[in-house]
Design an enzyme around this catalytic site. Structure first.
Site, PDB file in Angstrom:
ATOM      1  N   GLU A 145       0.177 -11.347 -15.580  1.00 54.03           N
ATOM      2  CA  GLU A 145       1.435 -11.361 -14.835  1.00 54.03           C
ATOM      3  C   GLU A 145       2.306 -12.544 -15.242  1.00 54.03           C
ATOM      4  OE1 GLU A 145       0.567  -9.204 -10.627  1.00 54.03           O
ATOM      5  OE2 GLU A 145      -0.663 -10.967 -11.043  1.00 54.03           O
ATOM      6  N   GLU A 171      -7.039  -5.423 -11.141  1.00 53.95           N
ATOM      7  CA  GLU A 171      -7.088  -5.536  -9.684  1.00 53.95           C
ATOM      8  C   GLU A 171      -7.677  -4.310  -8.990  1.00 53.95           C
ATOM      9  OE1 GLU A 171      -4.315  -8.754 -10.938  1.00 53.95           O
ATOM     10  OE2 GLU A 171      -4.731  -6.696 -11.584  1.00 53.95           O
TER      11      GLU A 171
END
Length: 270
Positions: free
Chosen positions: A124, A144
């Protein structure tokens, strides 16, 4: 300083016009704990405020990882102690806010130099940078879904904007990794080189950035970012503060003059 627990999590060095920001926890693959985020917030504040700095390079210490994202050992311990609370998108109200992934108004360019793993929050961070230079051993992933978590630092939002929809969804929903070459082919990475060439390659991009007029670079970044989801007509009609500064700057006069006089321009960033 005594031991890894007390030393800074991030190295911050200034060399000429360049800020060098290095995640410095190689013993845990540069996983980011809350203290890392606190240190990074202070660094990004300083980088934006320092008129002498025109570009930043973000990297991870060691050869194994850029960053594997959130420090899950810390998260698990805080959850067990009842300290973690609930978290979803963004970092507002938590240490280090606003993190790089939410500094939507950061005017100066940031170059990610990626070697090894860029996973979860590490990926990210790279997605939030303006340029990404990767070594051939880099691996990108948002795992995730495999951990019962959410790519809440922009991964869900940025990946679906920066990749074709089904390609992005495939990686988001399964956590499947992207090799450096695949990331390059998809346009997530600007250049891929052998690990031993990574530093020189990143420096060549940085040198090109520093040779450009800093106000032009900031105006271009702002206009491209702000207009990304606008209809074209609206993009033309929108006010861009950095473009207004560039238009009325000494550098806007200096560039054409230097070209006519056949000499390198002398940028002042004003």
């Amino acid at each position: 300083m005594s031991g890894a627990g007390s030393r800074p999590r991030v190295r911050y060095e200034k060399t000429g016009r360049v800020a060098r920001v290095t995640l410095d926890r190689p013993e845990v693959l540069n996983a980011m704990d809350l203290r890392t985020h606190e240190e990074l917030a202070e660094i990004w504040d300083d980088f934006e405020a320092d008129d002498e700095l025109w570009v930043a390079v973000l990297s991870g210490a060691g050869t194994r990882a850029f960053s594997v994202g959130q420090d899950l050992k810390e998260l698990s311990a805080r959850t067990s102690a009842g300290e973690a609370g609930t978290a979803t998108f963004g970092s507002r109200g938590r240490p280090g806010w606003p993190r790089l992934t939410e500094r939507f108004g950061l005017s100066k360019p940031v170059v990610a130099k990626v070697r090894g793993y860029a996973l979860g929050g590490g990926f990210e961070l790279a997605l939030a940078c303006d340029l990404v230079i990767a070594s051939s051993d880099a691996v990108f992933a948002l795992p995730e879904a495999k951990l019962g978590l959410m790519a809440g630092a922009g991964g869900v939002f940025r990946l679906t904007r920066q990749l074709p929809w089904k390609t992005a969804m495939g990686h988001l929903l399964t956590g499947r990794p992207l090799s450096a070459e695949r990331a390059f082919a998809l346009g997530l990475v600007n250049e891929v080189v052998a690990p031993e060439e990574l530093d020189d390659c990143a420096e060549s991009w940085v040198s090109d950035l520093v040779r450009c007029a800093p106000l032009s670079v900031r105006a271009i970044k702002e206009a491209a970012t702000v207009s990304a989801t606008m209809p074209l007509e609206q993009a033309f009609a929108t006010r861009y503060p950095w473009e207004e500064r560039r238009t009325h700057s000494a550098d806007a006069v200096e560039g054409p003059r230097a070209f006519v006089e056949k000499r390198p321009p002398r940028w002042q960033a004003r």
